[in-house]
Design a protein around this motif. Structure first.
Motif, PDB file in Angstrom:
ATOM      1  N   ALA A   1      36.041  38.735  25.250  1.00 18.09           N
ATOM      2  CA  ALA A   1      36.050  38.316  26.651  1.00 18.09           C
ATOM      3  C   ALA A   1      37.036  39.181  27.438  1.00 18.09           C
ATOM      4  CB  ALA A   1      36.427  36.848  26.756  1.00 18.09           C
ATOM      5  N   LEU A   2      38.229  39.350  26.867  1.00 18.53           N
ATOM      6  CA  LEU A   2      39.236  40.164  27.556  1.00 18.53           C
ATOM      7  C   LEU A   2      38.779  41.616  27.662  1.00 18.53           C
ATOM      8  CD1 LEU A   2      42.052  40.109  28.841  1.00 18.53           C
ATOM      9  CD2 LEU A   2      43.012  40.691  26.605  1.00 18.53           C
ATOM     10  N   GLY A   3      38.172  42.129  26.585  1.00 19.22           N
ATOM     11  CA  GLY A   3      37.650  43.498  26.599  1.00 19.22           C
ATOM     12  C   GLY A   3      36.596  43.688  27.679  1.00 19.22           C
ATOM     13  N   ASN A   4      35.748  42.691  27.872  1.00 18.86           N
ATOM     14  CA  ASN A   4      34.739  42.751  28.916  1.00 18.86           C
ATOM     15  C   ASN A   4      35.374  42.886  30.296  1.00 18.86           C
ATOM     16  OD1 ASN A   4      31.608  42.166  28.510  1.00 18.86           O
ATOM     17  ND2 ASN A   4      32.736  41.354  26.750  1.00 18.86           N
TER      18      ASN A   4
ATOM     19  N   THR B   1      48.670  47.020  31.430  1.00 20.99           N
ATOM     20  CA  THR B   1      48.458  46.522  32.790  1.00 20.99           C
ATOM     21  C   THR B   1      47.083  45.889  32.925  1.00 20.99           C
ATOM     22  OG1 THR B   1      49.644  48.528  33.414  1.00 20.99           O
ATOM     23  CG2 THR B   1      48.799  47.160  35.203  1.00 20.99           C
ATOM     24  N   ALA B   2      46.084  46.573  32.347  1.00 24.87           N
ATOM     25  CA  ALA B   2      44.721  46.064  32.435  1.00 24.87           C
ATOM     26  C   ALA B   2      44.624  44.692  31.767  1.00 24.87           C
ATOM     27  CB  ALA B   2      43.745  47.037  31.789  1.00 24.87           C
ATOM     28  N   GLN B   3      45.289  44.534  30.611  1.00 24.02           N
ATOM     29  CA  GLN B   3      45.199  43.259  29.911  1.00 24.02           C
ATOM     30  C   GLN B   3      45.890  42.148  30.678  1.00 24.02           C
ATOM     31  OE1 GLN B   3      46.287  43.761  25.785  1.00 24.02           O
ATOM     32  NE2 GLN B   3      44.197  44.402  25.362  1.00 24.02           N
ATOM     33  N   GLU B   4      47.004  42.504  31.292  1.00 23.03           N
ATOM     34  CA  GLU B   4      47.723  41.526  32.090  1.00 23.03           C
ATOM     35  C   GLU B   4      46.829  41.015  33.220  1.00 23.03           C
ATOM     36  OE1 GLU B   4      51.714  42.027  34.552  1.00 23.03           O
ATOM     37  OE2 GLU B   4      51.814  42.920  32.539  1.00 23.03           O
ATOM     38  N   GLN B   5      46.192  41.953  33.919  1.00 21.91           N
ATOM     39  CA  GLN B   5      45.293  41.570  35.012  1.00 21.91           C
ATOM     40  C   GLN B   5      44.074  40.842  34.484  1.00 21.91           C
ATOM     41  OE1 GLN B   5      44.139  44.164  38.035  1.00 21.91           O
ATOM     42  NE2 GLN B   5      46.192  44.947  38.458  1.00 21.91           N
TER      43      GLN B   5
ATOM     44  N   GLU C   1      44.707  37.279  33.966  1.00 23.22           N
ATOM     45  CA  GLU C   1      44.725  36.541  35.232  1.00 23.22           C
ATOM     46  C   GLU C   1      43.317  36.178  35.667  1.00 23.22           C
ATOM     47  OE1 GLU C   1      46.953  38.729  38.143  1.00 23.22           O
ATOM     48  OE2 GLU C   1      48.703  38.789  36.792  1.00 23.22           O
ATOM     49  N   HIS C   2      42.400  37.122  35.497  1.00 20.68           N
ATOM     50  CA  HIS C   2      41.021  36.853  35.934  1.00 20.68           C
ATOM     51  C   HIS C   2      40.339  35.851  35.011  1.00 20.68           C
ATOM     52  CE1 HIS C   2      41.058  39.531  39.295  1.00 20.68           C
ATOM     53  NE2 HIS C   2      41.569  40.504  38.535  1.00 20.68           N
ATOM     54  N   LEU C   3      40.661  35.907  33.722  1.00 19.99           N
ATOM     55  CA  LEU C   3      40.107  34.896  32.809  1.00 19.99           C
ATOM     56  C   LEU C   3      40.683  33.524  33.158  1.00 19.99           C
ATOM     57  CD1 LEU C   3      40.015  36.723  29.355  1.00 19.99           C
ATOM     58  CD2 LEU C   3      38.084  36.021  30.763  1.00 19.99           C
ATOM     59  N   GLU C   4      41.946  33.507  33.537  1.00 18.35           N
ATOM     60  CA  GLU C   4      42.593  32.277  33.977  1.00 18.35           C
ATOM     61  C   GLU C   4      41.847  31.696  35.183  1.00 18.35           C
ATOM     62  OE1 GLU C   4      46.208  30.147  33.056  1.00 18.35           O
ATOM     63  OE2 GLU C   4      46.377  32.329  32.910  1.00 18.35           O
ATOM     64  N   GLN C   5      41.494  32.595  36.081  1.00 14.64           N
ATOM     65  CA  GLN C   5      40.810  32.206  37.320  1.00 14.64           C
ATOM     66  C   GLN C   5      39.499  31.459  37.027  1.00 14.64           C
ATOM     67  OE1 GLN C   5      40.512  35.746  39.708  1.00 14.64           O
ATOM     68  NE2 GLN C   5      40.019  34.605  41.569  1.00 14.64           N
ATOM     69  N   VAL C   6      38.833  31.833  35.918  1.00  8.68           N
ATOM     70  CA  VAL C   6      37.580  31.152  35.576  1.00  8.68           C
ATOM     71  C   VAL C   6      37.817  30.148  34.443  1.00  8.68           C
ATOM     72  CG1 VAL C   6      36.151  33.075  36.333  1.00  8.68           C
ATOM     73  CG2 VAL C   6      36.858  32.960  33.939  1.00  8.68           C
TER      74      VAL C   6
ATOM     75  N   ALA D   1      34.369  36.789  35.806  1.00 10.96           N
ATOM     76  CA  ALA D   1      35.708  37.379  35.719  1.00 10.96           C
ATOM     77  C   ALA D   1      35.625  38.911  35.645  1.00 10.96           C
ATOM     78  CB  ALA D   1      36.448  36.835  34.496  1.00 10.96           C
ATOM     79  N   ARG D   2      34.628  39.397  34.925  1.00 12.92           N
ATOM     80  CA  ARG D   2      34.451  40.841  34.808  1.00 12.92           C
ATOM     81  C   ARG D   2      34.190  41.472  36.170  1.00 12.92           C
ATOM     82  NH1 ARG D   2      29.524  42.987  31.152  1.00 12.92           N
ATOM     83  NH2 ARG D   2      28.317  41.920  32.746  1.00 12.92           N
ATOM     84  N   ALA D   3      33.350  40.806  36.957  1.00 15.09           N
ATOM     85  CA  ALA D   3      33.057  41.330  38.294  1.00 15.09           C
ATOM     86  C   ALA D   3      34.276  41.212  39.201  1.00 15.09           C
ATOM     87  CB  ALA D   3      31.867  40.592  38.890  1.00 15.09           C
ATOM     88  N   LEU D   4      34.987  40.081  39.099  1.00 15.42           N
ATOM     89  CA  LEU D   4      36.174  39.858  39.933  1.00 15.42           C
ATOM     90  C   LEU D   4      37.269  40.871  39.661  1.00 15.42           C
ATOM     91  CD1 LEU D   4      36.852  36.020  39.815  1.00 15.42           C
ATOM     92  CD2 LEU D   4      36.348  37.401  41.842  1.00 15.42           C
ATOM     93  N   ALA D   5      37.373  41.287  38.390  1.00 19.59           N
ATOM     94  CA  ALA D   5      38.473  42.154  37.981  1.00 19.59           C
ATOM     95  C   ALA D   5      38.503  43.448  38.769  1.00 19.59           C
ATOM     96  CB  ALA D   5      38.367  42.456  36.484  1.00 19.59           C
ATOM     97  N   MET D   6      37.335  43.898  39.222  1.00 14.53           N
ATOM     98  CA  MET D   6      37.296  45.159  39.953  1.00 14.53           C
ATOM     99  C   MET D   6      37.756  44.976  41.395  1.00 14.53           C
ATOM    100  SD  MET D   6      36.451  47.102  37.568  1.00 14.53           S
ATOM    101  CE  MET D   6      36.180  48.648  38.403  1.00 14.53           C
ATOM    102  N   ASP D   7      38.118  43.748  41.746  1.00 16.94           N
ATOM    103  CA  ASP D   7      38.597  43.431  43.087  1.00 16.94           C
ATOM    104  C   ASP D   7      37.599  43.889  44.150  1.00 16.94           C
ATOM    105  OD1 ASP D   7      40.270  42.442  44.976  1.00 16.94           O
ATOM    106  OD2 ASP D   7      41.547  44.230  45.081  1.00 16.94           O
ATOM    107  N   PRO D   8      36.364  43.405  44.038  1.00 17.43           N
ATOM    108  CA  PRO D   8      35.318  43.903  44.928  1.00 17.43           C
ATOM    109  C   PRO D   8      35.382  43.270  46.310  1.00 17.43           C
ATOM    110  CG  PRO D   8      34.416  42.232  43.471  1.00 17.43           C
ATOM    111  CD  PRO D   8      35.859  42.394  43.086  1.00 17.43           C
ATOM    112  N   LYS D   9      34.800  43.979  47.278  1.00 16.70           N
ATOM    113  CA  LYS D   9      34.705  43.423  48.626  1.00 16.70           C
ATOM    114  C   LYS D   9      33.605  42.388  48.706  1.00 16.70           C
ATOM    115  CE  LYS D   9      36.147  47.590  51.086  1.00 16.70           C
ATOM    116  NZ  LYS D   9      35.645  48.812  51.751  1.00 16.70           N
ATOM    117  N   LEU D  10      32.648  42.527  47.792  1.00 19.04           N
ATOM    118  CA  LEU D  10      31.457  41.687  47.842  1.00 19.04           C
ATOM    119  C   LEU D  10      31.016  41.392  46.416  1.00 19.04           C
ATOM    120  CD1 LEU D  10      28.833  40.608  49.353  1.00 19.04           C
ATOM    121  CD2 LEU D  10      27.945  42.926  49.115  1.00 19.04           C
ATOM    122  N   LEU D  11      30.630  40.132  46.182  1.00 22.41           N
ATOM    123  CA  LEU D  11      30.105  39.771  44.868  1.00 22.41           C
ATOM    124  C   LEU D  11      28.632  39.411  44.984  1.00 22.41           C
ATOM    125  CD1 LEU D  11      32.558  37.434  42.888  1.00 22.41           C
ATOM    126  CD2 LEU D  11      31.765  39.718  42.275  1.00 22.41           C
ATOM    127  N   LEU D  12      27.817  40.006  44.138  1.00 23.11           N
ATOM    128  CA  LEU D  12      26.386  39.693  44.112  1.00 23.11           C
ATOM    129  C   LEU D  12      26.107  38.808  42.899  1.00 23.11           C
ATOM    130  CD1 LEU D  12      25.040  43.338  44.652  1.00 23.11           C
ATOM    131  CD2 LEU D  12      25.399  41.590  46.412  1.00 23.11           C
TER     132      LEU D  12
END
Ligand SMILES: Nc1ncnc2c1ncn2[C@@H]1O[C@H](COP(=O)(O)OP(=O)(O)OP(=O)(O)O)[C@@H](O)[C@H]1O
Ligand SMILES: [Mg+2]
Lengths: 250, 326
Positions: A98-101, A116-120, A123-128, A152-163
């Motif tokens: 999951a974290l690797g994804n 750094t990537a794992q730390e972030q 956070e995103h896994l926490e968010q979901v 979480a994978r999509a959120l991690a990229m900090d996108p302006k828009l989620l589809l």
């Protein structure tokens, strides 16, 4: 007046003889949550895929935050960093935890170092709500958990828009709720989302607008109250009542 | 998180242990075989025969000869019902007769292993882009890759060896390179054989990898592209790590084939196991003993390869990814 975050302007798309999108136009502002509904084969997935250019359009323009993204010289990888996508059948990377994804994009697209990537990523896994499953592989997760990792994978990229392309329709009914809850949280946080879904509970409570797509055309576009209580087009009412019956049968 | 990690590790360990204890006899054989090889090579190549003379076997023949003659006598005295004892006597005779040749064959085994390992490893380096070109390439790259594969799978390996050895300037070029044929570095024919096996094996390996790549669902690359990875990066970080795992069983087959096909290198004078066996046999006329012995050595190599690949498969196994459900 600021630019809309996303604007489709007279978009056409065909596969061979088959016209799939016939002049689709709409706009959404930052923070909006638009829900797209419509019968099977009406072009909903195609429309989403045109926005991040997994599918190329035939004519028309698509603007993201003021930039025309359908120009030939647009860097599609740059565009896709800004537009996250969540799939009906999850498409989690099967060889990664999951974290690797969640961290693959951070590391290989954003060029972050592993720590750094794992730390972030956490956070995103926490968010979901899945930080305790960080080391599980997709095959070890339930459908609902998989889709939350997908989000979480999509959120991690900090996108302006989620589809979202029918994010709950591959799930057992009892697992739909946990995914819808996460989506509701995101909507409340002000994340801009374009969601293809027939989850009417979500549409009613979280949508800014509902877009009814039929046969490659937007038949109706308006706030949920208007569509549900007072549909302007006859087809909209028909479709909604059919959805309702289908739901009751379940 | 800590517990999660340890359960994953625990599962892999258990799977590994199960794979090995399943076949204690194979494990024992392979361990004995490699102990002998390593000691032999160390003595012959590195220590310059310090432990024992290069041409003298570690194993004495006298006890086997004695056993053979005793049992032979017993078999004779038992008359017509003595034949099973006669067979056992024959087996000891075989051991006594073949043991003196073991040191020379061990040198041949070295060349066979080197040839196989280099051939398969270099072939793998070519096979990966070849198979990616087959699955994801444009019309041109796809047909070039297909043409290559068909050419090397469609013609005999022996013909490829001969063409490279006799009909190309490869032999002369390699011969002129510094150090070739001196000390540990084998002579030019060996390197020509490595190149032939590399090219040939790449074609076969790419077929295994190609079908493995095809079994990776399309959505995997779509998802990779959707987070902004380029197609090449998506293939590299998402499709290949999965596809190569799917390819392991087929790829193991190719390794086993190559161990045996490496004997064809004897036709271009490479001093590998088969060539050594044949050379000694034609000097001593002990064809049966020597070729049975060579057969057993090939068998030990193949068993080692299977065991190794099983270990690798367990090592890289991921829950839910094809190869784990063994
Ligand atoms: N890659 C493709 N090649 C050819 N035709 C396609 C392709 N993708 C979609 N189509 C066609 O385009 C039409 C619209 O498909 P699309 O998937 O966008 O519909 P949808 O509204 O998402 O339907 P569903 O509710 O079933 O997911 C369908 O008739 C489909 O057959
Ligand atoms: Mg669809």
């Amino acid at each position: 007046m600021s630019d809309p975050l996303l604007a489709l302007d007279d978009v056409y798309k065909s596969y061979g003889e088959e016209q799939v999108l016939s002049g689709v136009s709409f706009e959404m502002d930052a923070g909006d949550v638009d829900v797209v509904i419509g019968p099977s084969g009406s072009g909903k997935s195609t429309m989403l895929r045109c926005v991040n250019r997994l599918t190329e359009i035939d004519s028309g323009d698509i603007y993201l935050d003021g930039d025309c993204v359908t120009d030939a010289d647009t860097d599609v990888n740059e565009l896709r960093k800004q537009v996250g996508m969540v799939f009906q059948d999850f498409n989690l990377f099967a060889h990664l935890t999951a974290l690797g994804n969640v961290t693959l994009g951070l590391r290989k697209v954003r060029g972050m170092d592993k720590a750094t990537a794992q730390e972030q990523g956490y956070e995103h896994l926490e968010q979901v709500g899945l930080s305790d499953q960080a080391d599980s592989y997709p095959a070890e997760l339930s459908g609902g958990q998989k889709q939350r990792v997908g989000i979480a994978r999509a959120l991690a990229m900090d996108p302006k828009l989620l589809l979202f392309d029918e994010p709950t329709s591959a799930l057992d009914p009892e697992l739909v709720g946990e995914v819808v809850d996460v989506m509701r949280d995101l909507a409340a946080e002000g994340i801009t989302m374009l969601v293809v879904s027939h989850e009417m509970g979500f549409a009613r409570s979280a949508a800014s607008d509902i877009i009814f797509l039929d046969d490659g055309r937007i038949v109706e576009h308006g706030p949920p109250e208007q569509l549900f209580q007072n549909p302007q087009a006859a087809r909209t009412g028909e479709f909604l009542s059919r959805l309702e019956t289908a739901h009751e049968e379940e | 998180m800590g517990t999660q990690e340890s359960t994953t590790a625990g599962r892999t360990l258990r799977a590994r242990a199960a794979g090995l204890t399943d076949q204690p006899l194979t494990l024992l054989t392979v361990a004995g075989f490699w102990t002998w090889l390593v000691v032999r090579w160390t003595n012959d190549f590195l220590l310059d025969g310090a432990l024992i003379d290069r041409n003298t076997s570690f194993f004495p023949t006298a006890p086997f000869e004695a056993a053979a003659s005793t049992l032979g006598g017993l078999a004779a005295s038992l008359g017509p019902v003595g034949f099973p004892v006669g067979w056992v006597a024959g087996f000891f005779e075989f051991l006594a007769a073949s043991i003196p040749y073991l040191p020379q064959l061990a040198t041949g085994v070295w060349a066979t292993i080197l040839l196989t390992v280099l051939g398969i490893a270099l072939g793998f380096v070519i096979a990966v882009p070849l198979s990616v070109a087959r699955v994801y390439g444009g019309t041109l790259t796809r047909s070039v890759a297909l043409g290559y594969t068909e050419l090397f799978r469609g013609t005999p390996l022996l013909a490829q060896l001969f063409v490279l050895y006799f009909a190309t300037p490869l032999t002369t070029i390699i011969r002129e390179l510094p150090a070739v044929g001196t000390g540990f570095i084998p002579a030019q024919a060996f390197w020509v054989a490595v190149i032939a096996f590399m090219l040939n094996s790449a074609a076969y390996q790419s077929e295994y990898i190609r079908s493995a790549l095809n079994s990776v669902p399309e959505g995997q690359l779509t998802a990779a592209r959707a987070i902004g990875l380029s197609k090449v990066d998506g293939i590299r970080h998402v499709v290949l790590p999965q596809g190569l795992r799917y390819a392991i069983p087929g790829w193991s087959n190719e390794l086993v084939y190559l161990i045996k096909y490496s004997s064809l290198a004897s036709f271009i004078t490479v001093r590998e196991l088969f060539e050594r066996t044949d050379a000694i046999a034609s000097e001593t006329y002990r064809y049966t003993e020597l070729f049975v012995l060579a057969g057993l050595l090939y068998l030990a190599l193949v068993l080692s390869a299977s065991l190794l690949m099983e270990y690798v498969e367990d090592r890289v196994a991921i829950p839910g990814l094809g190869t784990t459900s063994r």
